[in-house]
Scaffold this active site. Sequence first.
Site, mmCIF file in Angstrom:
data_model
loop_
_atom_site.group_PDB
_atom_site.id
_atom_site.type_symbol
_atom_site.label_atom_id
_atom_site.label_comp_id
_atom_site.label_asym_id
_atom_site.label_seq_id
_atom_site.Cartn_x
_atom_site.Cartn_y
_atom_site.Cartn_z
ATOM 1 N N ASP A 167 0.283 0.731 -9.038
ATOM 2 C CA ASP A 167 -0.436 1.795 -9.742
ATOM 3 C C ASP A 167 -0.219 1.532 -11.224
ATOM 4 O OD1 ASP A 167 -1.615 4.380 -10.516
ATOM 5 O OD2 ASP A 167 -1.232 4.956 -8.455
ATOM 6 N N HIS A 245 -6.912 3.080 -10.089
ATOM 7 C CA HIS A 245 -5.449 3.168 -10.272
ATOM 8 C C HIS A 245 -4.830 1.782 -10.462
ATOM 9 C CE1 HIS A 245 -4.284 7.383 -9.782
ATOM 10 N NE2 HIS A 245 -5.286 7.498 -8.926
ATOM 11 N N GLU A 301 -9.563 8.103 -6.439
ATOM 12 C CA GLU A 301 -9.710 8.455 -7.855
ATOM 13 C C GLU A 301 -10.142 7.303 -8.768
ATOM 14 O OE1 GLU A 301 -6.703 12.141 -8.358
ATOM 15 O OE2 GLU A 301 -5.683 10.212 -8.309
HETATM 16 C C1 ACM Z 1 -3.806 10.918 -4.379
HETATM 17 O O1 ACM Z 1 -3.065 11.896 -4.444
HETATM 18 N N1 ACM Z 1 -4.423 10.457 -5.466
HETATM 19 C C2 ACM Z 1 -4.073 10.230 -3.117
#
Ligand code: ACM
Length: 725
Positions: A167, A245, A301
């Site tokens: 991430d 991410h 996201e």
């Molecule tokens: C998440 O909480 N973005 C999977």
Amino acid sequence: MTLPKRSYKKVTGLALACSLLLFSCAPKEVPQVNLIPKPAHIEVIGGYFKVDSNLVFGNEQSGMIRYVVDESFGNGNPEGYELNVTDKGIELRAASETGLFYGEQTLRQLYTPKGIPCVSIQDNPRFPYRGLHLDVSRHFFPKEEVMKLLNVMSYYKLNTLHMHLTDAGGWRIQMDKYPKLTTDVAFRTESDWQKWWDGKDRKYLPEGTPGAYGGYFTKEDIREIVEYATARHINIIPEIEFPGHSDEVFVAYPELGCTGKPYTTGDFCIGNEKSFTFMEDVLSEVIELFPSEYIHIGGDEAGKGAWKTCPKCQALMRRNGMKDVDELQSYMIHRAEEFLISKGRKLIGWDEILEGGLAPEATVMSWRGEEGGIKSARMGHDVIMTPGGYMYFDFYQADPKTQPYAIGGYTPIKRAYSYNPVPVDSLTAEESKHILGVQANTWTEYIKDEKHLEYMMFPRALAVAEIGWTPQEDRSWEDFKPRMNANIPVLQRMGINTFTLSDEIETTMEVDTLRKEIKVMLDAEKYPAEIRYTTDGSIPTASSPVYDSPIVVKDSADIKAAIFRDGQLQGTPTEKKVDYHRGINKPIHYNSKLYSGYMAGGMNALLDGYRGGLTYLDGRWQGYLNDLDCVVDMGEVTDIHKVSSRFMQLIGPGVFQPGEVELLTSEDGENYTSRGIIPTTVSNTDKDLSFQEYTFNGDWKARYVCIKAKEVNKGFIFTDEIVIW
Ligand code: ACM
């Protein structure tokens, strides 16, 4: 206490029936057993099987445990087992090694200095997937900590650890083909994630830079972790984030982002074939390390913004006739799935992988509530339920005032425990079979070290263990609570820095509009707990009434309640104001817009008698993206002497106090008179959860009561409830 090397005796069903131990315990003391998860069937017979103080289960000399592997046992459920403990011996049988292992965990939990209580247990799990998730990117946790967690997980029969390995916080796994992922972007300038993320000069630092924060797992570390997990019958699912991410990747390899420049994007360029080469190379190395059938590819996201103007992404969209950028994401996930299937693995991803079209065999992890999971199950896809409102262990587990800073939310263990992964009202029995299980996620933006990590995970992980294992109809909070309390010292003996449960009192309300009264129920997570309370706002004392049945409120009460131990008040009393007020169930009209995501159950939420609690996610708080302007119709002109409304602030997720609240009244609904304006006293930079009640006292004749709350900070305002006397 060590576990044995087992010598198995394989027997047929018939031989097994003949070989059952026929001893029984004499009627004796029936001890309380505190097994978590609670077995599917258990009979506590009374008495103990006596064991030496230096017990070694299955010790060949004493022959204390008879192990039987019977492949036909429990319809072959590999995790089920049967355990019979009598005062003469112990027999444990199962269809597989895993079943025996779980039987042994039950024995470990049953052990007392007096011996092992005589029991007859037939047990198997409700779900095949019982998981915890750990984010090692935002903050890094070394292999020793991961192993410690694995050890505790196995004791409670949790069988999956989902490791969020990559991430923007830093890449955490050695990759031979892409060495810069660990030499260049596994370390950063600042350990505090929020400070680093918000900082002007947010940077990654080369490995070895003095003072740099970070770390990563070498391949050897991963092999050790996997071996340790496998010995404990735990599968580790690795997660590598695509396509979002991934900010760190584009600092090491800028050509994989649409801009080609570091520190400018978090999403892979889908129009660039090099992104797919990277994905396949990385997944190949990951597959080599992790035997897990499931490989998690993230999917959550993605910003998707750069794709809209990137010539390469746009060209791919034109070539493939894609109508929006969601289909670009879906294209990448489809290709990831094809690749994983070609390697004999299965793809799992966060519920955003539904957007733009789900890959044909994908398993979906539902985190934005249950909707993604429900939709996927209806489409015939397997699902792991991990909804934010119940299963995010980065949320507060007690009143934020008493807790280390967290991302928000409020999920005490009672709420976590209340979760049923099968949404019975939304899925048929056939569709429900796609719910493979449950997982709790611990994101670590605000969790900096091992102690804090354990504090957030435990004891809530015990709720997950029981949700995943025990039949739903056999679960109840009242039954779980004493066992969970008894396991706090057990966790501590395992070296876990568990949260030791709150002294707060939980209040729940039942508004009865026929009787015009509100029943208030008090509960504590500590057990046993002597709860004493007052209803006049005074601090309860050792001579205040003991709570033993619901408190009935017909007008107003300011309830203060606390736990007492040895005559001493524990912690700070919990306060709950309760009003069966004159506005309850009166019609309300909004001159401003309600935000559809936070309706709190509908148009009468502000006048239903139920007050919002410590989180705007509790279904009581109503949210607005701009001003609030609403009018309550009392039905006729009446005498009004007090109106109040309560707002919250939690600036992390963008919830602010209004700048001011104004009360206006009218007799005819045309001409309004202002009865005062109250400004907020809460600073818009105060990051702690806070509340302000805006109370107007007076003596007015009015049919219409209007509340106006002015938004001054971009974000949400949240209120509940408007109390009218
Ligand atoms: C998440 O909480 N973005 C999977």
